[in-house]
Design a protein around this motif. Sequence first.
Motif, short mmCIF file in Angstrom:
data_model
loop_
_atom_site.label_atom_id
_atom_site.label_comp_id
_atom_site.label_asym_id
_atom_site.label_seq_id
_atom_site.Cartn_x
_atom_site.Cartn_y
_atom_site.Cartn_z
N LYS A 2 0.82 -1.20 0.00
CA LYS A 2 0.00 0.00 0.00
C LYS A 2 0.87 1.27 0.00
CE LYS A 2 -4.07 -1.98 2.24
NZ LYS A 2 -5.03 -1.87 3.37
N ARG A 11 -8.84 13.62 3.98
CA ARG A 11 -9.56 12.65 4.81
C ARG A 11 -10.40 13.35 5.87
NH1 ARG A 11 -5.14 9.31 7.23
NH2 ARG A 11 -3.66 10.74 6.25
N THR A 167 -11.74 -3.71 -3.78
CA THR A 167 -10.99 -2.50 -3.44
C THR A 167 -11.71 -1.79 -2.29
OG1 THR A 167 -10.24 -2.24 -5.72
CG2 THR A 167 -10.08 -0.32 -4.28
N SER A 171 -11.76 2.18 3.75
CA SER A 171 -10.59 2.06 4.62
C SER A 171 -9.44 2.94 4.15
CB SER A 171 -10.14 0.59 4.70
OG SER A 171 -9.77 0.11 3.42
N SER A 172 -9.35 3.13 2.82
CA SER A 172 -8.29 4.00 2.31
C SER A 172 -8.54 5.45 2.68
CB SER A 172 -8.17 3.86 0.79
OG SER A 172 -9.28 4.44 0.13
N SER A 175 -7.19 5.41 6.42
CA SER A 175 -5.73 5.28 6.59
C SER A 175 -4.95 6.18 5.64
CB SER A 175 -5.32 3.82 6.34
OG SER A 175 -5.54 3.46 4.98
N ARG A 177 -4.05 5.18 2.72
CA ARG A 177 -3.20 4.32 1.92
C ARG A 177 -4.04 3.31 1.14
NH1 ARG A 177 2.03 4.97 3.78
NH2 ARG A 177 2.72 3.05 2.78
N LEU A 178 -3.53 2.91 -0.02
CA LEU A 178 -4.25 1.98 -0.87
C LEU A 178 -3.24 1.21 -1.73
CD1 LEU A 178 -7.16 1.13 -1.80
CD2 LEU A 178 -6.92 2.80 -3.64
#
Length: 218
Positions: A2, A11, A167, A171-172, A175, A177-178
């Motif tokens: 990630k 975010r 996908t 959650s991305s 966080s 991140r992906l």
Amino acid sequence: MKAPVWDLPIRLFHWLLTGLIGFSWWSVRFDHTDWHIWSGIAILTLLVFRLLWGFFGSSTARFANFVRGPAAVVAYLRDSSSWRAAGHSPLGALSVVALLAAIAVQVGLGLFSTDPDGLFEGPLASLVSIDATDTARDFHELWFYVLLALIVMHIGAILYYRFMLSTKLTSSMISGRLALKPGTEPMRPARWWVAVLCLAAAFAVARWVVAGAPPISP
């Protein structure tokens, strides 16, 4: 592995906006009109910040890096694997722009609205006629269903990515991140002080609107 995709300002914007839209619905549903107005002002502040961050923020936040023309959207629909940039895809960009525009219209109508009893009014209601404020209120109520439809479509897209493409977009957005495809251009972060300046400018605009948007001296 990630990699960073969404910076902290994006975010925070996303989740604060989500919470405030829910709170705005709740506050008007249970007759807390004063709270509803202040929630709208908070959303206005977020929108101004997002507009500025779309020009001066990290690469995945900048409109120039993900808003594309019809040809790019069609090409993406034909072969999604050809897109090699972190962040929103050309199709996802349409959803984001439509949602932000719809929220901006909703907030704009609210600024000029008055409640049916005339006890509460938006900060800009005094700039227009009583008939205009009534019209703004009616459209403000109706436009919510347009906004609601776009939100449902947005959630549907998230679920599609989760269960059909494996996908985890939600959650991305937590966080930041992906997992990216090989060769994907990573996010280029912006300076923290740029975010502070954009936020200060957003607060200044919101404060000006709350004051009734007095004329700017030449």
